[in-house]
Design an enzyme around this catalytic site. Structure first.
Site, short mmCIF file in Angstrom:
data_model
loop_
_atom_site.label_atom_id
_atom_site.label_comp_id
_atom_site.label_asym_id
_atom_site.label_seq_id
_atom_site.Cartn_x
_atom_site.Cartn_y
_atom_site.Cartn_z
N ASP A 274 0.99 -0.96 0.02
CA ASP A 274 -0.25 0.34 0.07
C ASP A 274 1.00 0.91 -0.11
O ASP A 274 1.78 1.27 0.20
CB ASP A 274 -1.20 0.27 1.18
CG ASP A 274 -0.17 -0.23 2.14
OD1 ASP A 274 0.79 -1.05 2.86
OD2 ASP A 274 -0.86 0.74 3.48
N GLU B 293 -0.07 -1.08 5.36
CA GLU B 293 1.04 -1.22 6.02
C GLU B 293 0.98 1.28 6.93
O GLU B 293 1.43 0.67 8.07
CB GLU B 293 2.30 -1.42 6.08
CG GLU B 293 3.89 -0.99 7.03
CD GLU B 293 4.45 0.30 6.87
OE1 GLU B 293 4.52 0.56 7.58
OE2 GLU B 293 3.54 1.07 5.61
#
Length: 355
Positions: free
Chosen positions: A71, A125
């Site tokens: 991400d 994350e």
């Protein structure tokens, strides 16, 4: 889907991954494409939400982990990617699709590593810890990680090894007063004014610098947000100062909390977030081999990364990646192309030939 030619070139693969928009919570497309790429290998692949785990099963004496998140932070007029000379620009180039690309490139192209390898490509994350794909994996299937003797997290370090990480603690310091009309302020008790000693203590605070295994960790205790006030003509009855403590990994979370309570003694304090640090983890044989392959001394990781999750599982871990951490989350985020090439060569050499 990611072509074989793209997967064979870590630079082209970085560009391709950046061009798959994957702001936290929107990793389905990139996870699908990574899963498809891994399906053409001999790796054992498992998927957990939008987190992928791919493992070699070669019977090697040791297992290592290569991990990278899929991400990014929200786009900021910096997507899709563009190339200018030696620089690849775009959201996620530094943090951390260039590092993730190295792991995926090796997963697809390196069939005979010296160690068994667990590749982890995980979601979320960049947002709150409860959604972090590595945390969810560590909580639900820890055995997929704990059978490793070392982990390499491909976070941005600009081609250097950053060992361990700081712990982090957030505390709310509240002051209370009594509301009144500001034209008759003597009838009230100004909670914002009463927060001044909190700021004075933080201003006077002298943070430690701690050297652990040759790595210098600098601590910091800072106000990061202040909230208070009711209206332009009201004496406020509450003020909240949010304080962040970045602490060296020789302190536990409990010790860090006790330290902040000591510094801000006398105030109403509430701990709202805490995460432990991680010691450098330089003693594991694969870590020493990796440092030898780099040929440069490690430095402390000033910040928190998921190496702390590995450390909590008893797996020593290091940070290493091509991106510059100072460019993470910035609009002009970019990565140097030669750093991607160098990083892929270093990790491949470590996995196949040793130091």
């Amino acid at each position: 889907m990611l072509s074989r030619d793209v997967l064979a070139d870590p630079v082209a693969l970085t560009r391709a991954l950046v061009d798959i928009e994957s702001v936290s919570g929107n990793e389905a497309d990139i996870a699908d494409q990574v899963q498809h790429a891994l399906s053409g290998t001999a790796l054992k692949v498992e998927r957990f939400g939008h987190t992928l785990v791919a493992r070699t099963e070669l019977g090697r004496p040791q297992r290592v982990v290569l991990a990278g998140h899929l991400d990014t932070v929200p786009l900021n007029a910096n997507w899709p990617s563009r190339t200018e000379g030696n620089l690849l620009h775009g959201c996620g180039t530094a943090d951390m699709k260039s590092g993730t690309a190295i792991a995926l490139h090796l997963a697809v192209t390196e069939a005979e590593p010296r160690h068994d390898v667990t590749y982890v490509f995980y979601e979320c994350e960049e947002v709150d810890s409860a959604r972090n794909g590595l945390k969810i994996l560590a909580d639900s299937r820890p055995g997929l990680l704990t059978d490793a003797s070392f982990a390499l997290l491909l976070e941005p370090t600009h081609g250097l090894v950053e060992a361990g990480c700081q712990g982090t603690l957030r505390v709310l310091a509240r002051t209370s007063g009594r509301r009144a009309h500001s034209a008759r302020s003597w009838l009230g008790d100004n909670a914002i004014h009463k927060a001044a000693p909190v700021l004075q203590r933080l201003l006077a605070y002298e943070p430690r610098t701690v050297t652990i295994d040759g790595c210098e960790f600098r601590e910091g205790l800072n106000a990061v947000r202040i909230s208070g006030g009711v209206a332009g003509n009201v004496i406020p009855d509450e003020c909240v100062v949010e304080v962040n403590f970045r602490f060296a990994p020789d302190r536990s979370e409990e010790q860090a909390t006790a330290h902040v309570r000591d510094v801000l003694a006398g105030f109403d304090l509430e701990v709202v977030d805490s995460a432990p640090g991680a010691l450098p983890g330089l003693d594991a044989p694969p870590a020493r081999e990796f440092l030898a392959a780099i040929g440069r001394p490690p430095r402390a990781k000033l910040g928190w990364t998921d190496v702390a999750r590995f450390a909590a599982l008893g797996v020593p871990a290091l940070n290493y990646g091509p991106g510059d951490p100072n460019l993470a989350h910035k609009q002009d985020e970019h990565v140097e192309i030669d750093k991607i090439v160098e990083g892929a060569d270093v990790v491949r050499r470590w996995l196949t030939k040793g130091p």
